[in-house]
Enzyme design. Structure first.
Site, PDB file in Angstrom:
ATOM      1  N   CYS A  76      82.126  -2.828 -11.762  1.00  0.00           N
ATOM      2  CA  CYS A  76      81.903  -2.496 -13.170  1.00  0.00           C
ATOM      3  C   CYS A  76      80.434  -2.461 -13.573  1.00  0.00           C
ATOM      4  O   CYS A  76      80.018  -1.566 -14.325  1.00  0.00           O
ATOM      5  CB  CYS A  76      82.677  -3.439 -14.075  1.00  0.00           C
ATOM      6  SG  CYS A  76      82.145  -5.167 -14.010  1.00  0.00           S
ATOM      7  N   HIS A 115      82.686  -8.631 -16.913  1.00  0.00           N
ATOM      8  CA  HIS A 115      83.074  -7.218 -16.986  1.00  0.00           C
ATOM      9  C   HIS A 115      82.181  -6.478 -17.967  1.00  0.00           C
ATOM     10  O   HIS A 115      81.946  -6.948 -19.086  1.00  0.00           O
ATOM     11  CB  HIS A 115      84.535  -7.066 -17.394  1.00  0.00           C
ATOM     12  CG  HIS A 115      84.995  -5.645 -17.397  1.00  0.00           C
ATOM     13  ND1 HIS A 115      84.945  -4.855 -16.269  1.00  0.00           N
ATOM     14  CD2 HIS A 115      85.483  -4.863 -18.390  1.00  0.00           C
ATOM     15  CE1 HIS A 115      85.394  -3.645 -16.563  1.00  0.00           C
ATOM     16  NE2 HIS A 115      85.716  -3.623 -17.847  1.00  0.00           N
ATOM     17  N   ASP A 132      84.934   2.245 -21.081  1.00  0.00           N
ATOM     18  CA  ASP A 132      85.215   1.292 -20.004  1.00  0.00           C
ATOM     19  C   ASP A 132      85.341   2.082 -18.706  1.00  0.00           C
ATOM     20  O   ASP A 132      86.438   2.341 -18.216  1.00  0.00           O
ATOM     21  CB  ASP A 132      86.505   0.523 -20.320  1.00  0.00           C
ATOM     22  CG  ASP A 132      86.772  -0.613 -19.347  1.00  0.00           C
ATOM     23  OD1 ASP A 132      85.903  -0.875 -18.488  1.00  0.00           O
ATOM     24  OD2 ASP A 132      87.836  -1.237 -19.443  1.00  0.00           O
TER      25      ASP A 132
END
Length: 280
Positions: A76, A115, A132
């Site tokens: 991520c 994250h 995202d």
């Protein structure tokens, strides 16, 4: 601060070609949607550097050498940092955020903040949009940043809900995904700006801490509109938008082939070391 994410170091043409984007290069909502979809479906998720006990580099030249110019992916913080550099080059206004993965966590557990997310404000739209791109399993497109947002995207469904503010008045949010057993909370995050140094510190924990799920284990994902595939050492999991799931144990000889199907082709010596790891 105009080059906080070092967008000036990005080979924008190469990045856009890598994700299959040939649209208008304007900081619009339509462009943001296309960039998000192209990034999530073109660049795979993988943790090969932590698995090989090597550092994860977040500077833009390293990111584009790995994710853009090579048949590799990242996790991520790599995806979000690369996406941030592209957004910066294209003139978007955005804020980085860091969330806590909650999948599999017991009720009331507090997970580490590991994250990366981006909150983007397109030039032609009054709303904010949550991007995202680095979770490995969607969403395909940004979610409108509003309490109760539910977005169905090619059969995959996601929901954004505001949680209770903390004692300091900081807003907290949760992103959930709809599966066969109903809504599952994927991660929670505070509406507090994060900066490149925050990405670097959190990424270092993810890549090196002995309790990190990415250390001592190979985990890769490939997400498209039609299917989501995950490789956990030698376990191959295939998920479809209707909630159907199939799990299969690979033979060691299939490992490199499946990685390549995901779009991940490590160097020969790295593949040998990874195969020793997953068969240990």
């Amino acid at each position: 601060m105009d080059d906080m994410w070092h967008g000036s170091d990005l080979d924008l043409d190469a990045y856009l070609a890598r994700i299959g984007f040939d649209g208008e290069r304007a900081p619009s909502l339509a462009t943001l949607r296309a960039l998000h979809r192209g990034h999530t479906t073109s660049l795979p998720f993988e943790n090969l550097e932590p698995a090989l006990q090597r550092p994860v580099l977040l500077d833009v030249p390293s990111l584009q050498d790995k994710l853009v110019r090579s048949r590799r992916g990242g996790y991520c913080f790599e995806h979000a940092a690369l996406f941030a550099a592209a957004l910066e080059r294209l003139g978007y206004d955005f804020t980085a955020l860091i969330g806590r993965i909650m999948v599999g966590a017991p009720e009331g557990a507090i997970r580490p903040a590991t994250h990366a997310l981006l909150l983007v404000r397109p030039e032609d739209d009054d709303r904010e949009w949550l991007c995202d791109v680095g979770f490995g399993g969607g969403p395909l497109e940004p979610l409108e940043f509003a309490d109760g947002t539910v977005s169905e995207q090619d059969g995959w469904s996601f929901r954004l809900t505001r949680q209770d503010d903390d004692e300091f008045g900081v807003r907290h949010w949760a992103l959930s995904e709809l599966g066969a057993d109903g809504w599952t909370r994927r991660h929670v995050f505070a509406q507090v700006p994060a900066f490149p140094i925050d990405f670097a510190v959190a990424s270092h924990y993810v890549a090196s801490h002995p309790r990190s799920p990415f250390v001592g284990r190979v985990f890769a994902q490939r997400f498209t509109a039609a299917v989501h595939r995950q490789l956990d050492n030698l376990t191959l999991i295939t998920n479809w938008p209707d909630g159907t799931r199939e799990t299969r144990e690979l033979e060691p000889g299939e490992f490199g082939k499946v990685l390549a199907e995901f779009g991940i082709v490590p160097a020969a010596e790295d593949l040998e070391a990874l195969l020793e790891l997953v068969t240990a």
